[in-house]
Design a protein around this motif. Structure first.
Motif, PDB file in Angstrom:
ATOM      1  N   LEU A 145      -1.754  20.977  -1.547  1.00 45.98           N
ATOM      2  CA  LEU A 145      -1.216  20.600  -2.852  1.00 45.98           C
ATOM      3  C   LEU A 145      -2.049  19.489  -3.491  1.00 45.98           C
ATOM      4  O   LEU A 145      -2.208  19.443  -4.720  1.00 45.98           O
ATOM      5  CB  LEU A 145       0.242  20.138  -2.716  1.00 45.98           C
ATOM      6  N   LEU A 146      -2.580  18.598  -2.674  1.00 44.38           N
ATOM      7  CA  LEU A 146      -3.367  17.476  -3.179  1.00 44.38           C
ATOM      8  C   LEU A 146      -4.807  17.872  -3.487  1.00 44.38           C
ATOM      9  O   LEU A 146      -5.460  17.219  -4.303  1.00 44.38           O
ATOM     10  CB  LEU A 146      -3.349  16.326  -2.164  1.00 44.38           C
ATOM     11  N   GLY A 147      -5.308  18.915  -2.835  1.00 46.62           N
ATOM     12  CA  GLY A 147      -6.678  19.334  -3.066  1.00 46.62           C
ATOM     13  C   GLY A 147      -7.674  18.466  -2.306  1.00 46.62           C
ATOM     14  O   GLY A 147      -7.316  17.687  -1.426  1.00 46.62           O
ATOM     15  N   SER A 148      -8.939  18.575  -2.697  1.00 42.83           N
ATOM     16  CA  SER A 148     -10.014  17.921  -1.943  1.00 42.83           C
ATOM     17  C   SER A 148     -10.206  16.449  -2.293  1.00 42.83           C
ATOM     18  O   SER A 148     -10.813  15.701  -1.530  1.00 42.83           O
ATOM     19  CB  SER A 148     -11.333  18.669  -2.188  1.00 42.83           C
ATOM     20  N   LYS A 149      -9.703  16.016  -3.441  1.00 40.08           N
ATOM     21  CA  LYS A 149      -9.872  14.618  -3.846  1.00 40.08           C
ATOM     22  C   LYS A 149      -9.008  13.721  -2.970  1.00 40.08           C
ATOM     23  O   LYS A 149      -7.782  13.878  -2.928  1.00 40.08           O
ATOM     24  CB  LYS A 149      -9.487  14.441  -5.315  1.00 40.08           C
ATOM     25  N   PRO A 150      -9.616  12.772  -2.266  1.00 35.47           N
ATOM     26  CA  PRO A 150      -8.814  11.901  -1.370  1.00 35.47           C
ATOM     27  C   PRO A 150      -7.892  10.971  -2.158  1.00 35.47           C
ATOM     28  O   PRO A 150      -8.171  10.619  -3.304  1.00 35.47           O
ATOM     29  CB  PRO A 150      -9.876  11.111  -0.596  1.00 35.47           C
ATOM     30  N   LEU A 151      -6.810  10.560  -1.517  1.00 33.60           N
ATOM     31  CA  LEU A 151      -5.902   9.593  -2.117  1.00 33.60           C
ATOM     32  C   LEU A 151      -6.483   8.196  -2.001  1.00 33.60           C
ATOM     33  O   LEU A 151      -6.808   7.739  -0.899  1.00 33.60           O
ATOM     34  CB  LEU A 151      -4.537   9.650  -1.421  1.00 33.60           C
ATOM     35  N   ALA A 152      -6.595   7.503  -3.115  1.00 38.46           N
ATOM     36  CA  ALA A 152      -7.174   6.154  -3.105  1.00 38.46           C
ATOM     37  C   ALA A 152      -6.324   5.197  -2.278  1.00 38.46           C
ATOM     38  O   ALA A 152      -6.836   4.295  -1.618  1.00 38.46           O
ATOM     39  CB  ALA A 152      -7.320   5.645  -4.532  1.00 38.46           C
ATOM     40  N   SER A 153      -5.000   5.393  -2.300  1.00 39.71           N
ATOM     41  CA  SER A 153      -4.103   4.483  -1.588  1.00 39.71           C
ATOM     42  C   SER A 153      -4.277   4.579  -0.080  1.00 39.71           C
ATOM     43  O   SER A 153      -4.032   3.594   0.636  1.00 39.71           O
ATOM     44  CB  SER A 153      -2.649   4.771  -1.976  1.00 39.71           C
ATOM     45  N   ARG A 154      -4.687   5.734   0.431  1.00 41.55           N
ATOM     46  CA  ARG A 154      -4.881   5.864   1.878  1.00 41.55           C
ATOM     47  C   ARG A 154      -6.059   5.019   2.339  1.00 41.55           C
ATOM     48  O   ARG A 154      -6.081   4.552   3.475  1.00 41.55           O
ATOM     49  CB  ARG A 154      -5.097   7.328   2.255  1.00 41.55           C
ATOM     50  N   ALA A 155      -7.049   4.831   1.473  1.00 42.26           N
ATOM     51  CA  ALA A 155      -8.196   3.984   1.834  1.00 42.26           C
ATOM     52  C   ALA A 155      -7.774   2.544   2.043  1.00 42.26           C
ATOM     53  O   ALA A 155      -8.395   1.816   2.812  1.00 42.26           O
ATOM     54  CB  ALA A 155      -9.269   4.081   0.746  1.00 42.26           C
ATOM     55  N   LEU A 156      -6.724   2.107   1.362  1.00 47.70           N
ATOM     56  CA  LEU A 156      -6.217   0.741   1.536  1.00 47.70           C
ATOM     57  C   LEU A 156      -5.710   0.538   2.950  1.00 47.70           C
ATOM     58  O   LEU A 156      -5.926  -0.508   3.559  1.00 47.70           O
ATOM     59  CB  LEU A 156      -5.106   0.459   0.520  1.00 47.70           C
ATOM     60  N   PHE A 157      -5.010   1.553   3.490  1.00 49.14           N
ATOM     61  CA  PHE A 157      -4.516   1.457   4.864  1.00 49.14           C
ATOM     62  C   PHE A 157      -5.684   1.358   5.842  1.00 49.14           C
ATOM     63  O   PHE A 157      -5.643   0.601   6.803  1.00 49.14           O
ATOM     64  CB  PHE A 157      -3.667   2.678   5.207  1.00 49.14           C
ATOM     65  N   ALA A 158      -6.729   2.150   5.583  1.00 52.08           N
ATOM     66  CA  ALA A 158      -7.873   2.173   6.485  1.00 52.08           C
ATOM     67  C   ALA A 158      -8.573   0.819   6.517  1.00 52.08           C
ATOM     68  O   ALA A 158      -9.116   0.414   7.555  1.00 52.08           O
ATOM     69  CB  ALA A 158      -8.849   3.261   6.053  1.00 52.08           C
ATOM     70  N   GLY A 159      -8.529   0.109   5.400  1.00 55.20           N
ATOM     71  CA  GLY A 159      -9.210  -1.178   5.329  1.00 55.20           C
ATOM     72  C   GLY A 159      -8.362  -2.352   5.754  1.00 55.20           C
ATOM     73  O   GLY A 159      -8.849  -3.482   5.798  1.00 55.20           O
ATOM     74  N   SER A 160      -7.087  -2.105   6.053  1.00 53.67           N
ATOM     75  CA  SER A 160      -6.193  -3.215   6.405  1.00 53.67           C
ATOM     76  C   SER A 160      -6.204  -3.508   7.887  1.00 53.67           C
ATOM     77  O   SER A 160      -6.669  -2.719   8.685  1.00 53.67           O
ATOM     78  CB  SER A 160      -4.759  -2.872   5.969  1.00 53.67           C
ATOM     79  N   TYR A 198       0.829  -1.202   0.000  1.00 51.72           N
ATOM     80  CA  TYR A 198       0.000   0.000   0.000  1.00 51.72           C
ATOM     81  C   TYR A 198       0.867   1.258   0.000  1.00 51.72           C
ATOM     82  O   TYR A 198       0.526   2.260  -0.635  1.00 51.72           O
ATOM     83  CB  TYR A 198      -0.925   0.015   1.217  1.00 51.72           C
ATOM     84  N   SER A 199       1.995   1.175   0.692  1.00 52.17           N
ATOM     85  CA  SER A 199       2.912   2.323   0.742  1.00 52.17           C
ATOM     86  C   SER A 199       3.519   2.587  -0.634  1.00 52.17           C
ATOM     87  O   SER A 199       3.673   3.741  -1.044  1.00 52.17           O
ATOM     88  CB  SER A 199       4.027   2.060   1.761  1.00 52.17           C
ATOM     89  N   GLY A 200       3.859   1.520  -1.353  1.00 54.47           N
ATOM     90  CA  GLY A 200       4.372   1.687  -2.705  1.00 54.47           C
ATOM     91  C   GLY A 200       3.334   2.320  -3.623  1.00 54.47           C
ATOM     92  O   GLY A 200       3.654   3.208  -4.425  1.00 54.47           O
ATOM     93  N   LEU A 201       2.088   1.872  -3.501  1.00 53.77           N
ATOM     94  CA  LEU A 201       1.012   2.460  -4.299  1.00 53.77           C
ATOM     95  C   LEU A 201       0.796   3.922  -3.917  1.00 53.77           C
ATOM     96  O   LEU A 201       0.479   4.767  -4.773  1.00 53.77           O
ATOM     97  CB  LEU A 201      -0.280   1.662  -4.102  1.00 53.77           C
ATOM     98  N   TYR A 202       0.980   4.228  -2.635  1.00 53.71           N
ATOM     99  CA  TYR A 202       0.878   5.613  -2.171  1.00 53.71           C
ATOM    100  C   TYR A 202       1.951   6.486  -2.814  1.00 53.71           C
ATOM    101  O   TYR A 202       1.670   7.599  -3.278  1.00 53.71           O
ATOM    102  CB  TYR A 202       0.989   5.643  -0.648  1.00 53.71           C
TER     103      TYR A 202
END
Length: 227
Positions: free
Chosen positions: A212-227, A85-89
């Protein structure tokens, strides 16, 4: 004249019709760019996967290049769990923050070094969080937003016993509460022994990266939340 052969990493891919892919690539000097590649190159079908170094040739004069040849330069890293997940991040962070076709002096090598550190994390040699924080802060430097870990906004040396808040246009401003000066000095020196240093570095990196990232969440962070 033969096109130059470049080392490259695939950050992201998406289908283009039935036989092609659009790749987000990271190359030395050229930075991040988009290129079209056929799913099958000659008689061999390569597994075009992330975390693997390729050697390729690019052709075309438009911003969207075409991969004329591509070969594996090294075996793919086998990452699992939070390390995967970190690599995808990392990949998502570069795709979101680094402008397409903007030259980059050190980004390719910073990314390559971080992948090597993730491989060491997978083997239990080093910790995960410091690898991510060091890459995030190095990426900010490459983007022209370096963090001064020695001096505050007034030009005074950071005091280990004082507290600071971060302001994007100023830097660290001494306040009654905030990040401890000792922790900020530790981050600058890459001294990660203290849990408070790791927690503060994560909080600070998110604070700085958020606009810098704006309002769109990072998809990779959701992976951490689900692990």
């Amino acid at each position: 004249m033969q096109p130059q052969l470049w080392p490259a990493y695939i950050l992201h891919s998406r289908p283009l019709g039935e036989s092609k892919l659009i790749l987000q690539l990271l190359l030395p000097e050229q930075g991040r760019l988009s290129a079209v590649v056929r799913k099958k190159q000659g008689k061999q079908r390569l597994a075009l996967q992330p975390f693997q170094e390729f050697m390729l040739q690019l052709v075309g004069r438009s911003e969207l290049k075409t991969v004329s040849t591509i070969d594996e330069a090294a075996p793919a890293l086998v990452l699992t769990g939070k390390v995967l997940y970190s690599g995808l991040y990392l990949n998502e962070l570069v795709c979101r923050l680094w402008p397409d076709n903007l030259a980059a002096e050190q980004l390719f090598y910073l990314y390559q070094q971080c992948l090597q550190q993730l491989a060491a994390v997978q083997q239990g040699v080093v910790e995960l969080e410091p690898c991510l924080r060091e890459f995030e802060f190095a990426l900010l430097t490459e983007l022209g937003q370096p963090i001064d870990w020695q001096y505050d906004s007034a030009g005074g040396a950071l005091n280990a016993h004082a507290y600071y808040q971060w302001y994007s246009e100023q830097g660290f401003v001494q306040m009654a509460k905030g990040y401890r000066g000792e922790v900020l000095l530790n981050i600058g020196l890459k001294q990660w022994q203290c849990d408070e240093t790791k927690r503060s570095a994560k909080q600070l990196s998110r604070q700085i990266l958020a606009p810098l990232l704006g309002s769109k969440p990072l998809a990779s962070r959701a992976l951490f939340a689900g692990s």
